[in-house]
Design an enzyme around this catalytic site. Structure first.
Site, PDB file in Angstrom:
ATOM      1  N   HIS A 465       0.861  -1.105  -0.091  1.00 54.70           N
ATOM      2  CA  HIS A 465       0.006   0.041  -0.015  1.00 54.70           C
ATOM      3  C   HIS A 465       0.959   1.311   0.037  1.00 54.70           C
ATOM      4  CE1 HIS A 465      -3.563   2.466   1.183  1.00 54.70           C
ATOM      5  NE2 HIS A 465      -2.392   3.295   1.633  1.00 54.70           N
ATOM      6  N   GLU A 466       1.800   1.515   0.980  1.00 48.61           N
ATOM      7  CA  GLU A 466       2.665   2.582   1.181  1.00 48.61           C
ATOM      8  C   GLU A 466       3.650   2.718  -0.084  1.00 48.61           C
ATOM      9  OE1 GLU A 466       1.818   4.677   3.272  1.00 48.61           O
ATOM     10  OE2 GLU A 466       0.739   3.498   4.463  1.00 48.61           O
ATOM     11  N   HIS A 469       1.794   4.544  -2.728  1.00 46.80           N
ATOM     12  CA  HIS A 469       2.011   6.275  -2.810  1.00 46.80           C
ATOM     13  C   HIS A 469       3.263   6.725  -3.194  1.00 46.80           C
ATOM     14  CE1 HIS A 469      -1.628   7.016  -0.503  1.00 46.80           C
ATOM     15  NE2 HIS A 469      -1.395   5.997   0.536  1.00 46.80           N
ATOM     16  N   GLU A 494      -5.807   7.557  -1.698  1.00 42.11           N
ATOM     17  CA  GLU A 494      -5.786   6.225  -1.466  1.00 42.11           C
ATOM     18  C   GLU A 494      -6.038   5.197  -2.253  1.00 42.11           C
ATOM     19  OE1 GLU A 494      -4.319   5.706   1.350  1.00 42.11           O
ATOM     20  OE2 GLU A 494      -4.444   7.669   2.453  1.00 42.11           O
ATOM     21  N   TYR A 607     -11.017   6.915   2.807  1.00 41.26           N
ATOM     22  CA  TYR A 607     -10.467   5.204   2.825  1.00 41.26           C
ATOM     23  C   TYR A 607     -11.488   4.387   1.982  1.00 41.26           C
ATOM     24  CZ  TYR A 607      -6.195   6.448   5.366  1.00 41.26           C
ATOM     25  OH  TYR A 607      -5.055   6.830   5.825  1.00 41.26           O
TER      26      TYR A 607
END
Length: 672
Positions: A465-466, A469, A494, A607
């Site tokens: 997930h990160e 980004h 997100e 989210y």
């Protein structure tokens, strides 16, 4: 992922994080002085044009961004308290200066002249037209059309909010609770976890110290057989930072007052004007619809856990006295292990940190057409930090940017996982390109005396997930830093990261980033099958939790005066929406709900909102066309990542999907 490189990285791309506290403060003041001087000059321009007004403002802001963001990074990640304190002082200087800038009526006057000059605006490329429009709107939303006395009142409110928000986040970072337990108290916890705990002998009995880091908290809550231990851990975790209750109370009241000054009925109305959802009612409609859909399944999940607890206690000859919030994680783990024959401890052995990092980065390389190179790391904030270069895979010597990984917890470091943009990519005044830099921070397990760092599957998903980004920030190519990467609408930001979590449930992908820490063998097919089958276990409960956070955020920010008992409302809504019982505990989890003061106020719903888009993108393109389909990956990079915020997120979505998005894939992904 390549181990090293001999290629020459463009000059001036790396950032020096090895600076003294006094240097941080002096550089920040220099940056502020330089920006103020530009604003003073711009305000005196007699013939306002894009080149004479907008460009000087944009260029100095882009130049100063690295200095400002470096301060934030050091404030959050440094182990040196003097540097952290300096970072906080710098942040305060920056945010107060930002307030000063936002209230410059003389600057707004010339910006508005450019905005109102039709002939001037028609000469601009699309991104620069959008830039002027966004700047003018931001000035208006900052109250520049208000009379002077109202502007002064607004400025005071904003400065007070800066102080309160810094106090809140400092308290969250510094207030790490600690509790000691006997070995019997910790019955059920993995030996690997226990062997590296701090211990102390008290009256002849060894006691083990656990803290409120995510690793300690969730390990205890998942594995401790004694209910009293789980309850004590929940109380420890949810009674930190009592001073933050009053701080948040004041923040909520000031935000309501600020919104009223600006002509909005509530803070949520003010915030949502700039988001994809647009109105509080749209958010509440979405949240209530999901809550209604999920509650029946949530009650079934709860009933199963209650019955499991009763059977478990009966076997151990312990009286059942109810099912509480500290029981959910423990008994949900038991359901998964028994129904799907999955042991979290066994599963963890297939996810050594280095194997996961290498495998996941290889997936991103293939998908996005990149080449990632681990390189020498100097001038950093901690010896554990790693540095990577990113290059185009199919264009020789074409550099993309840098990212850093800081993946383990330590004292003074902010808890949890996050991705931070340190420098945006943009076009410099001389026409050359400034390359982006980003950082991923996490609190993943460290190596023990007997094993390498082994990740839980939730850690693996967090990493994917990160890194989503990170690559949003690295792969964006915009003319102006104002639109770079993840500076998109907050209720879309997100989506690119959430979409990439799907790879954690795909057999072919799982084999690429797994390997037993002893043998190197990838995760076996039987375990993959069980893992995928268990994906929806407890999903209604998890998503009701997300609904709760979004609805609570909206509730406290949707009053006209902010007069709401933030903790009483939190406890009531938590028990009601999540179907949880806090028992006789006097907890106040809201005191560490830092999203509320770190940019997600009236935006936590994002989210769930953005997950609709993420699941649609994955199911419609990647799942259908193939995870390894190079055209799909290229389209994703070009239509979703590359434009950043230079156009509305909905435009990017429709171009990638070939239609308007819908929620079919999302509802299926959460078992509805």
């Amino acid at each position: 992922m390549t181990a090293s490189t001999m290629e020459a990285v463009p000059k001036g791309t790396l950032i020096n994080f090895n600076i003294l506290p006094e240097e941080m403060l002096s550089k920040t003041q220099q940056a502020i002085n330089a920006e103020r001087a530009v604003m003073d000059a711009v305000a005196k321009v007699e013939v306002p044009t894009f080149d004479s007004v907008i460009l000087p403002l944009v260029n100095i802001q882009s130049e100063n961004e690295t200095t400002y963001n470096t301060n934030i990074i050091l404030h959050e990640l440094s182990t040196d308290s003097a540097i952290r304190n300096a970072g906080e002082k710098c942040q305060k200087l920056q945010e107060e200066f930002e307030i000063e800038c936002s209230m410059r009526e003389d600057v707004y006057k010339v910006v508005r002249q450019v905005y109102s000059n039709k002939a001037e605006m028609e000469k601009l490329v699309e991104e620069d037209t959008r830039l002027v429009e966004k700047m003018e709107l931001e000035y208006r939303r900052n109250g520049l059309l208000l009379p002077k006395d109202k502007r002064e009142e607004l400025s005071k409110i904003k400065k007070r909010l800066v102080d309160l928000q810094l106090d809140f986040t400092r308290n969250c970072r510094d207030d790490e609770g600690k509790e000691s337990f006997t070995r019997k108290d910790l019955d059920g916890l993995p030996d690997r976890f226990l062997e590296d705990l701090e211990t102390e002998v008290v009256e002849g009995t060894p006691r083990y110290f656990v803290n409120t880091s995510y690793i300690h908290y969730f390990t205890v809550m998942k594995h401790a057989k004694k209910e009293s231990t789980r309850k004590a851990m929940l109380v420890l975790f949810t009674t930190r930072c009592p001073e933050n209750l009053q701080i948040l109370q004041e923040i909520v009241e000031l935000r309501a007052k600020q919104a009223k000054l600006l002509g909005y009925s509530t803070h949520s109305e003010y915030i949502l004007e700039m988001q994809m959802a647009k109105t509080p009612q749209a958010v509440l409609d979405m949240e209530n619809d999901l809550r209604n859909r999920l509650t029946a399944q949530g009650k079934k999940e709860l009933n199963e856990l209650v019955n499991l607890k009763k059977r478990d206690l009966r076997k151990r000859c312990i009286k059942y006295e109810g099912f509480f919030a500290w029981d959910r994680v423990y008994y949900n783990r038991m359901v998964i292990e028994k129904r799907h024959n999955i042991s979290e401890e066994v599963l963890q052995q297939y996810f050594p940190l280095n194997t996961v990092v290498r495998g996941v980065l290889n997936i991103y390389e293939e998908m996005l057409g990149l080449r990632i190179v681990k390189t020498e790391c100097t001038n950093i904030w901690h010896e554990e930090v790693e540095l990577f270069e990113v290059w185009e895979a199919h264009e020789k010597d074409k550099f993309v940017g840098h990212f850093y990984l800081d993946l383990h917890p330590r004292e003074g470091k902010e808890n949890g996982a996050s991705a931070t943009r340190v420098r945006s990519g943009y076009e410099k005044p001389d026409g050359s390109r400034q390359f982006p830099v980003a950082i991923m921070s996490a609190s993943f397990p460290k190596p023990t005396s007997k094993t390498p760092a082994l990740l839980k599957q939730t850690n693996v998903i967090s990493f994917m997930h990160e890194m989503g980004h990170i690559f949003h920030n690295l792969c964006a190519v915009t003319k102006r830093s104002r639109f770079h990467g993840s500076k998109v609408e907050r209720d879309f930001v997100e989506a690119p990261s959430q979409m990439l979590e799907n790879w954690a449930w795909e057999p072919a992908a799982l084999r690429k980033f797994s390997g037993h820490y002893k043998t190197g063998e990838p995760i076996p097919d039987s375990l993959i099958k069980s893992l995928i089958a268990a994906k929806l276990e407890g999903s209604a409960t998890v998503n009701l939790g997300n609904v709760f956070y979004g609805m609570y955020d909206m509730a406290i920010h949707s009053t006209t005066d902010g007069k709401v008992d933030i903790n009483a409302l939190y406890r009531t809504m938590f028990e009601d929406i999540t179907l949880s019982d806090l028992g006789d505990t006097n907890t106040f989890s809201v005191a560490t709900f830092d999203h509320l003061v770190e940019g997600y106020d009236s935006k936590y719903y994002g989210y769930l909102y953005s997950q609709v888009f993420s699941e649609d993108m994955f199911a419609t393109r990647f799942k259908k066309e193939g995870l390894d389909n190079p055209k799909t990956g290229r389209d994703y990079r070009n239509e979703i990542l590359r434009p950043g915020a230079s156009r509305d997120a909905m435009v990017s979505l429709e171009k990638f999907l070939g239609r308007k998005p819908n929620n079919d894939a999302f509802l299926k992904s959460i078992g509805l």
